[in-house]
Design a protein around this motif. Structure first.
Motif, mmCIF file in Angstrom:
data_model
loop_
_atom_site.group_PDB
_atom_site.id
_atom_site.type_symbol
_atom_site.label_atom_id
_atom_site.label_comp_id
_atom_site.label_asym_id
_atom_site.label_seq_id
_atom_site.Cartn_x
_atom_site.Cartn_y
_atom_site.Cartn_z
ATOM 1 N N MET A 157 -38.060 23.697 -6.704
ATOM 2 C CA MET A 157 -38.772 24.571 -5.767
ATOM 3 C C MET A 157 -38.413 26.028 -6.009
ATOM 4 S SD MET A 157 -40.563 22.682 -3.504
ATOM 5 C CE MET A 157 -40.675 23.815 -2.109
ATOM 6 N N LEU A 158 -37.132 26.283 -6.223
ATOM 7 C CA LEU A 158 -36.692 27.655 -6.462
ATOM 8 C C LEU A 158 -37.255 28.183 -7.777
ATOM 9 C CD1 LEU A 158 -34.977 30.037 -5.518
ATOM 10 C CD2 LEU A 158 -33.004 29.001 -6.660
ATOM 11 N N ALA A 159 -37.286 27.334 -8.798
ATOM 12 C CA ALA A 159 -37.840 27.750 -10.090
ATOM 13 C C ALA A 159 -39.316 28.113 -9.953
ATOM 14 C CB ALA A 159 -37.647 26.640 -11.116
ATOM 15 N N GLU A 160 -40.073 27.306 -9.215
ATOM 16 C CA GLU A 160 -41.495 27.597 -9.023
ATOM 17 C C GLU A 160 -41.695 28.878 -8.221
ATOM 18 O OE1 GLU A 160 -44.152 26.300 -10.338
ATOM 19 O OE2 GLU A 160 -42.994 24.807 -11.453
ATOM 20 N N ALA A 161 -40.842 29.100 -7.213
ATOM 21 C CA ALA A 161 -40.931 30.335 -6.431
ATOM 22 C C ALA A 161 -40.637 31.546 -7.306
ATOM 23 C CB ALA A 161 -39.955 30.279 -5.250
ATOM 24 N N TYR A 162 -39.664 31.400 -8.192
ATOM 25 C CA TYR A 162 -39.307 32.502 -9.092
ATOM 26 C C TYR A 162 -40.475 32.816 -10.037
ATOM 27 C CZ TYR A 162 -36.546 35.349 -12.306
ATOM 28 O OH TYR A 162 -36.075 36.386 -13.079
ATOM 29 N N ILE A 163 -41.077 31.778 -10.608
ATOM 30 C CA ILE A 163 -42.227 31.976 -11.499
ATOM 31 C C ILE A 163 -43.367 32.658 -10.747
ATOM 32 C CG2 ILE A 163 -44.021 30.763 -12.801
ATOM 33 C CD1 ILE A 163 -41.880 28.627 -13.458
ATOM 34 N N LYS A 164 -43.600 32.220 -9.530
ATOM 35 C CA LYS A 164 -44.663 32.808 -8.705
ATOM 36 C C LYS A 164 -44.411 34.296 -8.469
ATOM 37 C CE LYS A 164 -47.030 32.023 -4.265
ATOM 38 N NZ LYS A 164 -48.341 31.692 -4.865
ATOM 39 N N VAL A 181 -30.824 27.499 -1.861
ATOM 40 C CA VAL A 181 -30.791 26.082 -2.238
ATOM 41 C C VAL A 181 -31.840 25.399 -1.351
ATOM 42 C CG1 VAL A 181 -29.393 24.000 -2.445
ATOM 43 C CG2 VAL A 181 -28.340 26.248 -2.835
ATOM 44 N N PRO A 182 -33.100 25.403 -1.779
ATOM 45 C CA PRO A 182 -34.200 24.938 -0.912
ATOM 46 C C PRO A 182 -34.322 23.423 -0.857
ATOM 47 C CG PRO A 182 -35.071 25.679 -3.014
ATOM 48 C CD PRO A 182 -33.585 25.936 -3.064
ATOM 49 N N ALA A 183 -33.345 22.781 -0.258
ATOM 50 C CA ALA A 183 -33.276 21.318 -0.200
ATOM 51 C C ALA A 183 -34.565 20.731 0.352
ATOM 52 C CB ALA A 183 -32.090 20.887 0.645
ATOM 53 N N THR A 184 -34.949 19.591 -0.196
ATOM 54 C CA THR A 184 -36.171 18.918 0.239
ATOM 55 C C THR A 184 -35.886 17.811 1.255
ATOM 56 O OG1 THR A 184 -36.043 17.395 -1.649
ATOM 57 C CG2 THR A 184 -37.302 19.428 -1.954
ATOM 58 N N GLU A 211 -40.351 28.406 5.523
ATOM 59 C CA GLU A 211 -40.928 27.098 5.795
ATOM 60 C C GLU A 211 -40.437 26.064 4.781
ATOM 61 O OE1 GLU A 211 -42.667 26.349 8.563
ATOM 62 O OE2 GLU A 211 -42.024 28.408 9.009
ATOM 63 N N PRO A 212 -40.121 24.846 5.218
ATOM 64 C CA PRO A 212 -39.651 23.809 4.296
ATOM 65 C C PRO A 212 -40.741 23.389 3.315
ATOM 66 C CG PRO A 212 -39.185 23.239 6.598
ATOM 67 C CD PRO A 212 -40.131 24.393 6.619
ATOM 68 N N ASP A 213 -40.323 23.030 2.108
ATOM 69 C CA ASP A 213 -41.224 22.470 1.088
ATOM 70 C C ASP A 213 -42.428 23.371 0.833
ATOM 71 O OD1 ASP A 213 -39.552 20.163 1.051
ATOM 72 O OD2 ASP A 213 -40.648 19.347 2.762
ATOM 73 N N ASP A 214 -42.213 24.677 0.908
ATOM 74 C CA ASP A 214 -43.309 25.644 0.758
ATOM 75 C C ASP A 214 -42.888 26.715 -0.246
ATOM 76 O OD1 ASP A 214 -45.184 27.722 1.070
ATOM 77 O OD2 ASP A 214 -45.554 27.197 3.167
ATOM 78 N N THR A 215 -43.378 26.586 -1.466
ATOM 79 C CA THR A 215 -42.987 27.525 -2.525
ATOM 80 C C THR A 215 -43.407 28.947 -2.194
ATOM 81 O OG1 THR A 215 -43.181 25.769 -4.180
ATOM 82 C CG2 THR A 215 -43.195 28.020 -4.980
ATOM 83 N N ALA A 240 -40.897 32.088 -1.863
ATOM 84 C CA ALA A 240 -41.084 33.274 -2.701
ATOM 85 C C ALA A 240 -41.192 34.532 -1.841
ATOM 86 C CB ALA A 240 -42.329 33.108 -3.567
ATOM 87 N N GLN A 241 -41.934 34.428 -0.745
ATOM 88 C CA GLN A 241 -42.086 35.576 0.135
ATOM 89 C C GLN A 241 -40.757 35.986 0.761
ATOM 90 O OE1 GLN A 241 -44.583 37.659 0.594
ATOM 91 N NE2 GLN A 241 -43.271 38.823 1.997
ATOM 92 N N GLY A 242 -39.931 35.003 1.117
ATOM 93 C CA GLY A 242 -38.623 35.314 1.690
ATOM 94 C C GLY A 242 -37.737 36.071 0.715
ATOM 95 N N ILE A 243 -37.689 35.612 -0.520
ATOM 96 C CA ILE A 243 -36.891 36.295 -1.543
ATOM 97 C C ILE A 243 -37.454 37.688 -1.806
ATOM 98 C CG2 ILE A 243 -36.191 36.232 -3.976
ATOM 99 C CD1 ILE A 243 -36.245 33.143 -3.739
ATOM 100 N N PHE A 244 -38.786 37.770 -1.884
ATOM 101 C CA PHE A 244 -39.435 39.051 -2.173
ATOM 102 C C PHE A 244 -39.151 40.073 -1.076
ATOM 103 C CE2 PHE A 244 -43.339 41.769 -2.366
ATOM 104 C CZ PHE A 244 -43.090 42.309 -3.626
ATOM 105 N N SER A 245 -39.098 39.610 0.180
ATOM 106 C CA SER A 245 -38.855 40.539 1.290
ATOM 107 C C SER A 245 -37.483 41.188 1.183
ATOM 108 C CB SER A 245 -38.994 39.806 2.629
ATOM 109 O OG SER A 245 -37.937 38.871 2.824
ATOM 110 N N LEU A 246 -36.512 40.466 0.634
ATOM 111 C CA LEU A 246 -35.175 41.045 0.464
ATOM 112 C C LEU A 246 -35.117 41.933 -0.778
ATOM 113 C CD1 LEU A 246 -32.848 38.070 1.471
ATOM 114 C CD2 LEU A 246 -33.818 39.881 2.875
ATOM 115 N N TRP A 247 -35.842 41.570 -1.807
ATOM 116 C CA TRP A 247 -35.917 42.407 -3.009
ATOM 117 C C TRP A 247 -36.546 43.759 -2.679
ATOM 118 C CZ3 TRP A 247 -40.276 44.382 -5.523
ATOM 119 C CH2 TRP A 247 -40.065 44.908 -6.806
#
Length: 433
Positions: A258-265, A330-333, A374-378, A382-389
């Motif tokens: 999930m984290l890898a897909e969010a990073y790619i996005k 660590v976006p646990a499923t 949100e759980p299980d939501d790439t 991604a938006q959460g990480i981007f907001s801190l960046w």
């Protein structure tokens, strides 16, 4: 207090439960309490000073042999001491043997049958040792998978037994039928032998009361605590690269994909750049293909130069790894009950971005050291990480809150303080009874 605390070794893996048990025992010892941390299965592996006994009960080799051959269920003590020795167990643990819960159903059920199971000889050894030792005030078990020992321990030691709950539902959920149902039935049948249960989070306390049918009157919460020695957020290393980190077991349920897909996005759809995705944690043999799949996906996106798996890290390298991160996720499923990796990151001043599930909300809300998505939501991740960046001031503010929050609510000293309250209540109630 005089406490006999059992802990379940996990061979060559840095196990969050082992680290928790060791940190609690070490802190209680430092406060002057008489604590024996007694391993089961294998010697424990921690990234701190290990305070566990060298004696091993239910040695992994013996348990395996007794499960698969009647010959070993009646061997003399002299032979048992050979393969129950610390050196033999450490030698066996060096082998890269896949540990798949779906293959362990029969052994799990046998262990939960206690004296009616195939490892009854090991219970008799434990009971004999308990009768020969000075009685503790309380005995603690590391998880409900060992709850069948509660009755024999209580009978041999004449003292109350407390069972810690710290994530065993994931293992149970992965057992095939009929072993899952049999295991749950056997655990529930042994609840009466336990004087009190200790969950590592409020979320898990509520979940396990419902899951196992534990009376609320028997349930207590002792939140996780970390040894803060060496964790100094002022020594964080800030570079030009924005580093997203993952620090946990590399397994599907922990959500690295999930984290890898969010990073790619982020790299494809936003101006998010000058970045890297750093990963560390134990990789079981059965999950190597999982990691290879993620690496392939990253490479196909043309981002392989921004991704690195660092392997298993000891304590000094773990601290260095965390200090180099800008954010950890660590976006646990699944509904993770612990989240030790969050506390370690925040203690080093690193904000976290976590799904709103399991114990994550209570940790993030109590410390103020991160944001929930949100759980299980790439896309949400991604938006959460981007907001801190995009907001360095918020990133710094969350980092400072996390440092203070962990020290206030999740230190090893706070964990020990609460554990003593619970153990004292259980021991006192038993004495009055």
């Amino acid at each position: 207090m005089k406490i006999l605390a059992f802990t379940a070794g996990a061979a060559q893996m840095y196990c969050g439960s082992c680290i928790r048990d060791n940190a609690l025992a070490a802190e209680l010892k430092s406060q002057g309490h008489d604590v024996i941390l007694q391993p089961i299965y294998t010697p424990t592996l921690t990234d701190e000073t290990n305070v566990a006994s060298h004696k091993i009960f239910f040695g992994g080799i013996s348990v395996y042999l007794e499960q698969h051959s009647g010959l070993f269920r009646n061997t003399p003590a002299m032979l048992d001491r050979l393969w129950d020795s610390e050196w033999a167990l450490k030698l066996a643990a060096r082998r890269s043997i896949p540990v798949n819960p779906t293959l362990l159903g029969e052994m799990t059920v046998s262990m939960l049958r206690g004296e009616d199971g195939l490892q009854r000889k090991e219970i008799h050894k434990l009971a004999a040792w308990l009768r020969s030792e000075p009685a503790p005030d309380i005995v603690t078990l590391p998880n409900s998978l060992l709850i069948s020992l509660a009755g024999p321990i209580r009978e041999a030691a004449g003292r109350p037994v407390c069972c810690t709950l710290q994530g065993e539902d994931l293992f149970l959920s992965q057992l095939p039928e009929p072993y899952r149902t049999q295991s749950l039935d056997l655990i529930r049948a042994n609840i009466a032998h336990v004087s009190g249960f200790v969950a590592v989070s409020h979320y898990y306390a509520g979940f396990m009361c419902h899951y196992l049918g534990i009376p609320e009157s028997k349930m207590h919460v002792v939140p996780l605590g970390v040894n803060l020695k060496g964790y100094d957020a002022t020594l964080r290393l800030h570079g030009n690269c924005f580093t997203v980190g993952y620090f946990a077991r590399v397994a599907p349920e922990k959500g690295l994909h999930m984290l890898a897909e969010a990073y790619i996005k982020l790299r494809r759809e936003t101006e998010f750049g000058g970045s890297a995705l750093e990963v560390a944690g134990y990789l079981a043999p059965e999950h190597k293909a999982y990691l290879h799949g993620i690496e392939k996906r990253i490479k196909e996106a043309g981002l392989d130069h921004e991704f690195r798996y660092r392997g298993v890290l000891d304590r000094p390298h773990k601290i260095d790894f965390l200090r180099n991160l800008d954010v950890l996720s660590v976006p646990a499923t699944y509904d993770e009950p612990k989240g030790l990796f969050l506390l370690e990151a925040m203690a080093n001043g690193v904000p976290v971005v976590q799904p709103r599930r399991g114990a994550f909300p209570e940790i993030v809300e109590k410390t103020g050291g991160g944001i929930l998505v949100e759980p299980d939501d790439t896309a949400s991740l991604a938006q959460g990480i981007f907001s801190l960046w995009r907001d360095p001031a918020l990133l710094e503010q969350l980092g400072k809150r996390g440092v203070a929050g962990v020290r206030e609510h999740y230190s090893a000293a706070r964990m020990a303080e609460r554990a003593l309250e619970v153990y004292g209540m259980i021991a006192t109630a038993r004495a009055h009874a």
